[in-house]
Design a protein around this motif. Sequence first.
Motif, PDB file in Angstrom:
ATOM      1  N   ASN A   1      -8.331  -5.741   8.477  1.00 30.09           N
ATOM      2  CA  ASN A   1      -7.402  -5.042   7.574  1.00 30.09           C
ATOM      3  C   ASN A   1      -5.945  -5.193   8.010  1.00 30.09           C
ATOM      4  O   ASN A   1      -5.140  -4.266   7.868  1.00 30.09           O
ATOM      5  CB  ASN A   1      -7.759  -3.553   7.481  1.00 30.09           C
ATOM      6  CG  ASN A   1      -9.157  -3.324   6.943  1.00 30.09           C
ATOM      7  OD1 ASN A   1      -9.564  -3.927   5.947  1.00 30.09           O
ATOM      8  ND2 ASN A   1      -9.914  -2.465   7.618  1.00 30.09           N
TER       9      ASN A   1
ATOM     10  N   SER B   1      -3.276  -6.843   6.882  1.00 30.11           N
ATOM     11  CA  SER B   1      -2.206  -6.689   5.892  1.00 30.11           C
ATOM     12  C   SER B   1      -2.063  -5.233   5.456  1.00 30.11           C
ATOM     13  O   SER B   1      -0.940  -4.725   5.292  1.00 30.11           O
ATOM     14  CB  SER B   1      -2.475  -7.578   4.673  1.00 30.11           C
ATOM     15  OG  SER B   1      -3.721  -7.244   4.070  1.00 30.11           O
ATOM     16  N   LYS B   2      -3.188  -4.536   5.280  1.00 30.96           N
ATOM     17  CA  LYS B   2      -3.132  -3.120   4.895  1.00 30.96           C
ATOM     18  C   LYS B   2      -2.474  -2.274   5.988  1.00 30.96           C
ATOM     19  O   LYS B   2      -1.683  -1.371   5.707  1.00 30.96           O
ATOM     20  CB  LYS B   2      -4.542  -2.596   4.606  1.00 30.96           C
ATOM     21  CG  LYS B   2      -5.166  -3.127   3.330  1.00 30.96           C
ATOM     22  CD  LYS B   2      -6.524  -2.485   3.105  1.00 30.96           C
ATOM     23  CE  LYS B   2      -7.161  -2.985   1.803  1.00 30.96           C
ATOM     24  NZ  LYS B   2      -8.496  -2.363   1.587  1.00 30.96           N
TER      25      LYS B   2
ATOM     26  N   ASP C   1       1.314  -2.864   6.099  1.00 25.00           N
ATOM     27  CA  ASP C   1       1.961  -2.167   4.983  1.00 25.00           C
ATOM     28  C   ASP C   1       2.023  -0.655   5.226  1.00 25.00           C
ATOM     29  O   ASP C   1       2.972   0.014   4.797  1.00 25.00           O
ATOM     30  CB  ASP C   1       1.204  -2.429   3.677  1.00 25.00           C
ATOM     31  CG  ASP C   1       1.380  -3.862   3.178  1.00 25.00           C
ATOM     32  OD1 ASP C   1       2.355  -4.515   3.597  1.00 25.00           O
ATOM     33  OD2 ASP C   1       0.532  -4.320   2.382  1.00 25.00           O
TER      34      ASP C   1
ATOM     35  N   LYS D   1      -1.275   5.577   4.840  1.00 23.41           N
ATOM     36  CA  LYS D   1       0.085   5.192   5.191  1.00 23.41           C
ATOM     37  C   LYS D   1       0.665   6.233   6.154  1.00 23.41           C
ATOM     38  O   LYS D   1       0.214   7.387   6.194  1.00 23.41           O
ATOM     39  CB  LYS D   1       0.953   5.076   3.946  1.00 23.41           C
ATOM     40  CG  LYS D   1       0.599   3.887   3.060  1.00 23.41           C
ATOM     41  CD  LYS D   1       1.544   3.803   1.885  1.00 23.41           C
ATOM     42  CE  LYS D   1       1.231   2.578   1.018  1.00 23.41           C
ATOM     43  NZ  LYS D   1       1.519   1.316   1.740  1.00 23.41           N
TER      44      LYS D   1
END
Length: 310
Positions: free
Chosen positions: A134, A136-137, A140, A201
Amino acid sequence: MIKPGNLTYQQLKEKFRIKSPWDMIIIFVLNILITIPIFIIAHQNLVVLDWANHFDRVLLFIVILAVIQLLLRALRRVTLISVILYFILLLFGTLSGKYGFQSVFEDYRSMVYTMSEDPYPQDIIISKLLPFPNKSKILDAIEYQNPRIRNFAIMATSKHFRDVKGYYDIHTIIQSFAVFKEINSRWNYVSDPKGRDYIAKATESLQYLSGDCDDHSVFMAACIKSIGGTTRLIHTKGHIYPELYIGTQKDLEQINYAIKKVLFPAESKNQTLNYHIDERGDVWLNLDYTAKYPGGPFMNEEILGALTLE
């Protein structure tokens, strides 16, 4: 009577000569004061031989002490001038914010402490690491430029260790420890939805300071990066945790003393400082949510992947 302006070189040396036995006492004291910073510089730049009980460093100190003693005895007629010049140099270093009295004291104290209380290293073999899950997640989710994340980090630095004196060269690391303390003292572990790997996030985790290990790692990395620190995420079997970049193993000496004796003395009492060494020889300190102090025990030491946040 000889006027001061007509003093010869020989008469000037006699004027500053210190009588026995005070000359030998002053020479020995001056020897110690000169040997300590020279020994610290040699210790930081010479290869560590890892002899039993750090005997290589003990021998190095004795050799430097003996050489300086011989030189000072040869120059004992100008010992007073040497003493004055030495203290002027250290005073200049102190006033200019460079290497001065405080720096000598801190470096020597940290070095001696580390020789008796060694941290515990774990090596990483980079060639065996797998692609980070994961990736890239996670990148971000690390919203380190978000004002809310930076404000939280600034709050933590104002709340913890703000009054700690010295350690100017590791100021950002000390502030990163303040962020660690604030997060880990309040973090509430909450699992992901069943059958789903949910990556929150950093701004989501900020609201309640809750989540699982990857949420904690994302939030910790975002906060520390927002104030200039460098972190990386480590992936093990079923677990992710953050690590803080410290520097070289020589840099670790000062960090070791700061954690064990100044910043987290109760939490780290009778405990070992745990860290990893990467392929470049750089040191990374464990900041897992299970740790009560930076460098706490690893929850899982089998490393599968590493994601460095530049």
